[in-house]
Scaffold this active site. Structure first.
Site, PDB file in Angstrom:
ATOM      1  N   SER A 105     -13.981  -3.061 -15.107  1.00 35.34           N
ATOM      2  CA  SER A 105     -14.275  -4.375 -15.699  1.00 35.34           C
ATOM      3  C   SER A 105     -15.568  -4.928 -15.107  1.00 35.34           C
ATOM      4  O   SER A 105     -16.070  -5.954 -15.548  1.00 35.34           O
ATOM      5  CB  SER A 105     -13.106  -5.323 -15.423  1.00 35.34           C
ATOM      6  OG  SER A 105     -12.894  -5.377 -14.012  1.00 35.34           O
ATOM      7  N   TYR A 159       0.840  -1.221   0.000  1.00 35.97           N
ATOM      8  CA  TYR A 159       0.000   0.000   0.000  1.00 35.97           C
ATOM      9  C   TYR A 159       0.862   1.253   0.000  1.00 35.97           C
ATOM     10  O   TYR A 159       0.519   2.256  -0.624  1.00 35.97           O
ATOM     11  CB  TYR A 159      -0.999  -0.040   1.164  1.00 35.97           C
ATOM     12  CG  TYR A 159      -2.180  -0.907   0.799  1.00 35.97           C
ATOM     13  CD1 TYR A 159      -2.208  -2.272   1.103  1.00 35.97           C
ATOM     14  CD2 TYR A 159      -3.241  -0.394   0.048  1.00 35.97           C
ATOM     15  CE1 TYR A 159      -3.248  -3.072   0.704  1.00 35.97           C
ATOM     16  CE2 TYR A 159      -4.295  -1.202  -0.361  1.00 35.97           C
ATOM     17  CZ  TYR A 159      -4.296  -2.535  -0.043  1.00 35.97           C
ATOM     18  OH  TYR A 159      -5.321  -3.343  -0.468  1.00 35.97           O
ATOM     19  N   GLU A 189     -12.252  -1.074 -24.098  1.00 35.26           N
ATOM     20  CA  GLU A 189     -12.650  -2.346 -24.741  1.00 35.26           C
ATOM     21  C   GLU A 189     -13.988  -2.790 -24.168  1.00 35.26           C
ATOM     22  O   GLU A 189     -14.395  -2.332 -23.093  1.00 35.26           O
ATOM     23  CB  GLU A 189     -11.585  -3.417 -24.449  1.00 35.26           C
ATOM     24  CG  GLU A 189     -11.407  -3.704 -22.964  1.00 35.26           C
ATOM     25  CD  GLU A 189     -10.242  -4.637 -22.664  1.00 35.26           C
ATOM     26  OE1 GLU A 189      -9.407  -4.862 -23.547  1.00 35.26           O
ATOM     27  OE2 GLU A 189     -10.187  -5.116 -21.524  1.00 35.26           O
ATOM     28  N   HIS A 206     -14.983   1.617  -1.817  1.00 39.38           N
ATOM     29  CA  HIS A 206     -13.896   0.746  -1.336  1.00 39.38           C
ATOM     30  C   HIS A 206     -12.874   1.486  -0.484  1.00 39.38           C
ATOM     31  O   HIS A 206     -11.745   1.020  -0.324  1.00 39.38           O
ATOM     32  CB  HIS A 206     -13.197   0.064  -2.524  1.00 39.38           C
ATOM     33  CG  HIS A 206     -14.076  -0.934  -3.202  1.00 39.38           C
ATOM     34  ND1 HIS A 206     -13.883  -1.335  -4.502  1.00 39.38           N
ATOM     35  CD2 HIS A 206     -15.177  -1.593  -2.759  1.00 39.38           C
ATOM     36  CE1 HIS A 206     -14.823  -2.223  -4.828  1.00 39.38           C
ATOM     37  NE2 HIS A 206     -15.626  -2.391  -3.797  1.00 39.38           N
TER      38      HIS A 206
HETATM   39  C1  BV8 Z   1     -17.593  -8.988   0.010  1.00 43.69           C
HETATM   40  C2  BV8 Z   1      -9.955  -1.875  -2.683  1.00 43.69           C
HETATM   41  C3  BV8 Z   1     -18.733 -10.200   1.675  1.00 43.69           C
HETATM   42  C4  BV8 Z   1      -8.674  -2.447  -2.160  1.00 43.69           C
HETATM   43  C5  BV8 Z   1     -10.991  -3.658  -3.989  1.00 43.69           C
HETATM   44  C6  BV8 Z   1     -14.507 -15.286  -2.178  1.00 43.69           C
HETATM   45  C7  BV8 Z   1     -14.272 -14.822  -0.881  1.00 43.69           C
HETATM   46  C8  BV8 Z   1     -14.738 -13.567  -0.460  1.00 43.69           C
HETATM   47  C9  BV8 Z   1     -15.440 -12.776  -1.333  1.00 43.69           C
HETATM   48  C10 BV8 Z   1     -15.643 -13.236  -2.614  1.00 43.69           C
HETATM   49  C11 BV8 Z   1     -15.197 -14.482  -3.053  1.00 43.69           C
HETATM   50  N1  BV8 Z   1     -15.568 -14.641  -4.365  1.00 43.69           N
HETATM   51  C12 BV8 Z   1     -16.226 -13.533  -4.752  1.00 43.69           C
HETATM   52  C13 BV8 Z   1     -16.282 -12.695  -3.707  1.00 43.69           C
HETATM   53  C14 BV8 Z   1     -16.841 -11.411  -3.691  1.00 43.69           C
HETATM   54  C15 BV8 Z   1     -15.673 -10.456  -3.975  1.00 43.69           C
HETATM   55  C16 BV8 Z   1     -15.582 -10.357  -5.476  1.00 43.69           C
HETATM   56  O1  BV8 Z   1     -16.444  -9.737  -6.085  1.00 43.69           O
HETATM   57  N2  BV8 Z   1     -14.532 -10.968  -6.052  1.00 43.69           N
HETATM   58  C17 BV8 Z   1     -14.380 -10.917  -7.514  1.00 43.69           C
HETATM   59  C18 BV8 Z   1     -12.882 -10.951  -7.868  1.00 43.69           C
HETATM   60  C19 BV8 Z   1     -15.146 -12.081  -8.124  1.00 43.69           C
HETATM   61  N3  BV8 Z   1     -16.038  -9.208  -3.350  1.00 43.69           N
HETATM   62  C20 BV8 Z   1     -15.617  -8.955  -2.096  1.00 43.69           C
HETATM   63  O2  BV8 Z   1     -14.876  -9.656  -1.455  1.00 43.69           O
HETATM   64  C21 BV8 Z   1     -16.227  -7.686  -1.499  1.00 43.69           C
HETATM   65  N4  BV8 Z   1     -16.708  -7.996  -0.198  1.00 43.69           N
HETATM   66  O3  BV8 Z   1     -18.068  -9.664  -0.864  1.00 43.69           O
HETATM   67  O4  BV8 Z   1     -17.831  -9.162   1.333  1.00 43.69           O
HETATM   68  C22 BV8 Z   1     -19.235  -9.871   3.007  1.00 43.69           C
HETATM   69  C23 BV8 Z   1     -20.508  -9.300   3.129  1.00 43.69           C
HETATM   70  C24 BV8 Z   1     -20.998  -9.048   4.395  1.00 43.69           C
HETATM   71  C25 BV8 Z   1     -20.219  -9.320   5.524  1.00 43.69           C
HETATM   72  C26 BV8 Z   1     -18.927  -9.872   5.379  1.00 43.69           C
HETATM   73  C27 BV8 Z   1     -18.428 -10.133   4.106  1.00 43.69           C
HETATM   74  C28 BV8 Z   1     -15.162  -6.613  -1.369  1.00 43.69           C
HETATM   75  C29 BV8 Z   1     -14.576  -6.280  -2.714  1.00 43.69           C
HETATM   76  C30 BV8 Z   1     -13.677  -5.054  -2.604  1.00 43.69           C
HETATM   77  C31 BV8 Z   1     -12.240  -5.440  -2.889  1.00 43.69           C
HETATM   78  N5  BV8 Z   1     -11.427  -4.219  -2.903  1.00 43.69           N
HETATM   79  N6  BV8 Z   1     -10.294  -2.510  -3.956  1.00 43.69           N
HETATM   80  C32 BV8 Z   1      -7.496  -2.047  -3.023  1.00 43.69           C
HETATM   81  O5  BV8 Z   1      -7.685  -1.292  -3.997  1.00 43.69           O
HETATM   82  O6  BV8 Z   1      -6.397  -2.491  -2.678  1.00 43.69           O
HETATM   83  S1  BV8 Z   1     -11.347  -4.360  -5.491  1.00 43.69           S
HETATM   84  C33 BV8 Z   1     -10.575  -3.549  -6.791  1.00 43.69           C
HETATM   85  O7  BV8 Z   1     -10.792  -4.307  -7.987  1.00 43.69           O
HETATM   86  C34 BV8 Z   1     -11.188  -2.227  -7.179  1.00 43.69           C
HETATM   87  O8  BV8 Z   1     -11.579  -1.486  -6.078  1.00 43.69           O
HETATM   88  C35 BV8 Z   1     -12.354  -2.541  -8.051  1.00 43.69           C
HETATM   89  O9  BV8 Z   1     -13.540  -2.656  -7.338  1.00 43.69           O
HETATM   90  C36 BV8 Z   1     -12.038  -3.912  -8.496  1.00 43.69           C
HETATM   91  C37 BV8 Z   1     -12.124  -4.037 -10.005  1.00 43.69           C
HETATM   92  O10 BV8 Z   1     -11.224  -3.211 -10.533  1.00 43.69           O
HETATM   93  P1  BV8 Z   1     -11.631  -2.157 -11.697  1.00 43.69           P
HETATM   94  O11 BV8 Z   1     -11.777  -0.859 -11.036  1.00 43.69           O
HETATM   95  O12 BV8 Z   1     -12.768  -2.615 -12.535  1.00 43.69           O
HETATM   96  O13 BV8 Z   1     -10.288  -2.241 -12.494  1.00 43.69           O
HETATM   97  P2  BV8 Z   1      -9.852  -3.354 -13.537  1.00 43.69           P
HETATM   98  O14 BV8 Z   1      -8.368  -3.307 -13.649  1.00 43.69           O
HETATM   99  O15 BV8 Z   1     -10.517  -4.663 -13.218  1.00 43.69           O
HETATM  100  O16 BV8 Z   1     -10.500  -2.823 -14.874  1.00 43.69           O
HETATM  101  C38 BV8 Z   1     -10.045  -1.582 -15.410  1.00 43.69           C
HETATM  102  C39 BV8 Z   1     -10.961  -1.292 -16.581  1.00 43.69           C
HETATM  103  O17 BV8 Z   1     -10.617  -0.017 -17.118  1.00 43.69           O
HETATM  104  C40 BV8 Z   1     -10.816  -2.313 -17.717  1.00 43.69           C
HETATM  105  O18 BV8 Z   1     -12.116  -2.650 -18.170  1.00 43.69           O
HETATM  106  C41 BV8 Z   1     -10.037  -1.521 -18.792  1.00 43.69           C
HETATM  107  O19 BV8 Z   1     -10.427  -1.927 -20.093  1.00 43.69           O
HETATM  108  C42 BV8 Z   1     -10.485  -0.105 -18.515  1.00 43.69           C
HETATM  109  N7  BV8 Z   1      -9.546   0.949 -18.908  1.00 43.69           N
HETATM  110  C43 BV8 Z   1      -8.182   0.930 -18.840  1.00 43.69           C
HETATM  111  N8  BV8 Z   1      -7.699   2.130 -19.249  1.00 43.69           N
HETATM  112  C44 BV8 Z   1      -8.775   2.905 -19.574  1.00 43.69           C
HETATM  113  C45 BV8 Z   1      -9.952   2.164 -19.364  1.00 43.69           C
HETATM  114  N9  BV8 Z   1     -11.180   2.658 -19.599  1.00 43.69           N
HETATM  115  C46 BV8 Z   1     -11.266   3.924 -20.049  1.00 43.69           C
HETATM  116  N10 BV8 Z   1     -10.176   4.710 -20.275  1.00 43.69           N
HETATM  117  C47 BV8 Z   1      -8.931   4.231 -20.054  1.00 43.69           C
HETATM  118  N11 BV8 Z   1      -7.867   5.023 -20.297  1.00 43.69           N
END
Ligand code: BV8
Ligand code: ZN
Length: 248
Positions: free
Chosen positions: A189, A66, A215, A118
């Site tokens: 995404s 971090y 994309e 977040h």
């Molecule tokens: C929860 C903060 C339950 C930290 C983040 C197994 C165990 C536990 C939970 C789970 C599990 N399986 C699934 C889950 C649920 C899980 C989840 O959804 N997992 C996913 C991977 C399937 N979710 C959680 O765990 C959440 N909590 O479920 O708790 C609960 C409920 C009640 C009581 C107790 C428990 C918490 C999720 C939060 C995680 N924290 N971030 C940190 O940053 O270090 S996640 C992090 O990734 C981001 O915050 C964001 O949310 C996430 C996705 O990232 P994006 O922002 O979309 O970025 P990405 O790189 O993916 O995409 C970028 C995009 O931009 C692309 O599309 C690209 O094409 C585009 N792009 C690039 N350049 C440009 C552009 N677009 C335009 N212009 C450009 N120039």
């Protein structure tokens, strides 16, 4: 760029607009996204670092990751996309930003109504007594700093995998999305839940969904308008259209 007529009509009549943003909106500020090829998750998988157990197991490693990201954020500047969103507040009754990002760039660009789903990397708190610390107050000796009041470990104020989102913020954000006229989905995404429910909430409330991404994503089939391009280039063009449509 030319935009489709239906979208221009929506811009003209909209009162309440939401911008749901992800890491992609900060990519042009030099902040790596999570899943891009230079992605943050490239070196480490989210499960390894962005979760509480990883922090307890190895506080130094998680804290240092971090600190590395905080340094990138501090050196970054909001880009034209962040500034365009902030300026839109002059042209609509209600502009809200619902962000998954922890980089504070929307606030630094001047947006005033921001829902941080977040958390925020500039804030930290003690896992035992919950005392908050700014990062200026913390001199970390390589490992995670300890609370001056109780000696507990200090962590970044971000939502880790497996942790609940701040309930009041999430439900308020869902409500604002549901009541919006247009919901822009910018640079995400849309794979992380429950944040990724926001566009669906907007849609179910009758909002016009506009995706801006370099994309197509899993959401693209569900939006009313998918604009392929960089948000730092597209959003200023939309702002220029809005100024003409609102002839101000
Ligand atoms: C929860 C903060 C339950 C930290 C983040 C197994 C165990 C536990 C939970 C789970 C599990 N399986 C699934 C889950 C649920 C899980 C989840 O959804 N997992 C996913 C991977 C399937 N979710 C959680 O765990 C959440 N909590 O479920 O708790 C609960 C409920 C009640 C009581 C107790 C428990 C918490 C999720 C939060 C995680 N924290 N971030 C940190 O940053 O270090 S996640 C992090 O990734 C981001 O915050 C964001 O949310 C996430 C996705 O990232 P994006 O922002 O979309 O970025 P990405 O790189 O993916 O995409 C970028 C995009 O931009 C692309 O599309 C690209 O094409 C585009 N792009 C690039 N350049 C440009 C552009 N677009 C335009 N212009 C450009 N120039
Ligand atoms: Zn403490």
């Amino acid at each position: 760029m030319e935009f489709k007529e239906e979208f221009l009509q929506k811009l003209k009549s909209a009162g309440s607009v939401v911008f749901f943003t992800g890491a992609g909106i900060s990519a042009e500020s030099g902040i790596p996204t999570f899943r891009g090829n230079e992605g943050l998750w490239k070196k480490f998988r989210p499960e390894e670092l962005a979760n509480f157990d990883a922090f307890i197991r190895n506080p130094g490693l998680v804290w240092e990751w971090y600190q590395y990201r905080r340094k990138i954020v501090e050196e970054a500047q909001p880009n034209a996309g962040h500034f365009a969103i902030a300026e839109m507040e002059n042209y609509f009754d209600n502009v809200s930003v619902i962000t998954q990002n922890i980089d504070n760039l929307h606030a630094r660009a001047g947006s005033t109504k921001i829902y941080e789903l977040h958390g925020n990397i500039e804030r930290n708190y003690c896992i035992d007594c919950k005392t908050y610390y700014t990062h200026e107050e913390l001199e970390s000796s390589g490992s995670a700093p300890e609370c001056r009041l109780c000696g507990g470990l200090i962590r970044p104020d971000v939502v880790w995998f497996g942790e609940p989102l701040p309930q009041n913020i999430f439900s308020a954000a869902e409500n604002v999305a549901r009541n919006s006229d247009i919901c822009f989905v910018v640079g995400t995404s849309a794979v992380v839940y429950p944040a990724a429910y926001i566009p669906g909430a907007a849609k179910s409330g009758g909002s016009y969904l506009v995706e801006i991404n370099i994309e197509p994503t899993e959401l693209s089939y569900r939006v009313d308008y998918s604009i392929i391009g960089k948000s730092g280039e597209i959003l200023p063009q939309i702002l220029e259209k809005v100024k003409k449509l609102k002839n101000r």
